[in-house]
Design a protein around this motif. Structure first.
Motif, short mmCIF file in Angstrom:
data_model
loop_
_atom_site.label_atom_id
_atom_site.label_comp_id
_atom_site.label_asym_id
_atom_site.label_seq_id
_atom_site.Cartn_x
_atom_site.Cartn_y
_atom_site.Cartn_z
N GLN A 158 0.82 -1.21 0.00
CA GLN A 158 0.00 0.00 0.00
C GLN A 158 0.86 1.27 0.00
O GLN A 158 0.33 2.38 -0.03
CB GLN A 158 -0.95 0.01 1.21
CG GLN A 158 -1.86 -1.21 1.28
CD GLN A 158 -2.58 -1.47 -0.03
OE1 GLN A 158 -3.11 -0.56 -0.66
NE2 GLN A 158 -2.59 -2.72 -0.45
N THR A 159 2.19 1.10 0.04
CA THR A 159 3.11 2.22 -0.13
C THR A 159 3.54 2.22 -1.59
O THR A 159 4.11 1.24 -2.07
CB THR A 159 4.34 2.09 0.78
OG1 THR A 159 3.92 2.08 2.14
CG2 THR A 159 5.30 3.25 0.58
N VAL A 160 3.25 3.29 -2.31
CA VAL A 160 3.48 3.33 -3.75
C VAL A 160 4.35 4.52 -4.15
O VAL A 160 4.56 5.45 -3.36
CB VAL A 160 2.15 3.39 -4.53
CG1 VAL A 160 1.31 2.14 -4.26
CG2 VAL A 160 1.35 4.64 -4.14
N VAL A 161 4.86 4.47 -5.37
CA VAL A 161 5.74 5.50 -5.91
C VAL A 161 5.08 6.14 -7.12
O VAL A 161 4.65 5.44 -8.04
CB VAL A 161 7.11 4.91 -6.33
CG1 VAL A 161 8.06 6.01 -6.76
CG2 VAL A 161 7.70 4.09 -5.19
N VAL A 162 4.97 7.46 -7.13
CA VAL A 162 4.39 8.17 -8.27
C VAL A 162 5.30 9.33 -8.66
O VAL A 162 6.08 9.84 -7.84
CB VAL A 162 2.97 8.71 -7.95
CG1 VAL A 162 2.03 7.58 -7.66
CG2 VAL A 162 3.02 9.68 -6.79
#
Length: 228
Positions: A96-100
């Motif tokens: 649930q930790t994402v990179v954008v």
């Protein structure tokens, strides 16, 4: 009294219009689907040179009030590219930790803390520190952001816990253990950048060899280590 009750009802109504997960998740996934698998792997292996803790208001709310906001960490890579790493409910699949891409960030995001990492940590380390699971009460975007900013590392990126207790060691009751063995019950309450000026041996020495429940316990040792 009647006007006071009306005010409380109005406040309660306003809060119910915002989904519960929005309080600490941000209300939108912003999941990065722009990169191929190879590009994503390269990104995750990229060293981070600067990290900035960022906050913005919740979606549909014009202001920030303590935890009633959304936070994340914007990282800067060696080539100057910037990426936002943040956490929320159903933001990703395996984590649930994402990179954008930071280019998608609105002007509502504000820097609240900045820290140099000088390539000692990779993007993947930030994602791991953010955590794969999400709960709005104790493992939310704010907790993830704090964990990312407070990573303690050696020059090679390794993390170790230096702590003290009764019969923890033989020649010294201040011992060193792998940080990967720490449970989720540990919480960061203070941080300091030593910039390589101290060795692990210095921390063990300051922690002290002897242990006393009243006069030389884990709290005394931790204080001395942080105040070197």
């Amino acid at each position: 009294m009647s006007s006071f009750k009306v005010l409380l009802c109005a406040v309660a109504l306003a809060l119910t219009e915002i989904p519960v997960d929005s309080f600490f998740g941000g209300g939108t996934s912003d999941h990065n689907a722009e990169l191929s698998k190879a590009e994503l792997t390269a990104l995750y292996n990229s060293p981070v040179f600067k990290a900035e803790k960022m906050k913005r208001p919740l979606l549909g709310v014009p202001f920030m009030l303590g935890p009633f906001s959304h936070s994340g960490v914007r990282v800067t890579l060696a080539n100057g590219d910037q990426w936002l790493i943040h956490k929320g409910d159903n933001y990703g699949q395996s984590s649930q930790t994402v990179v954008v891409n930071a280019e998608h960030m609105s002007s509502k995001w504000k820097v609240v803390e900045s820290k140099k990492f000088d390539g000692r940590k990779r993007v993947a380390d930030f994602v791991e520190a953010g955590g794969s699971e999400f709960t709005w009460w104790d493992d939310n975007c704010h907790k993830a952001s704090d964990n990312m900013m407070n990573q303690v590392t050696l020059a090679d990126g390794a993390q170790w816990l230096v702590h003290k207790g009764d019969d923890y060691g033989k020649s010294s009751q201040t011992v060193v253990t792998r940080a990967s063995d720490m449970s989720s019950g540990w919480e960061v309450i203070g941080e300091r950048d030593f910039e390589g000026t101290k060795t692990v041996g210095d921390f063990v020495k300051v922690g002290g060899t002897d242990y006393s429940v009243l006069f030389d316990n884990c709290h005394h040792a931790s204080g001395r280590m942080m105040e070197q």
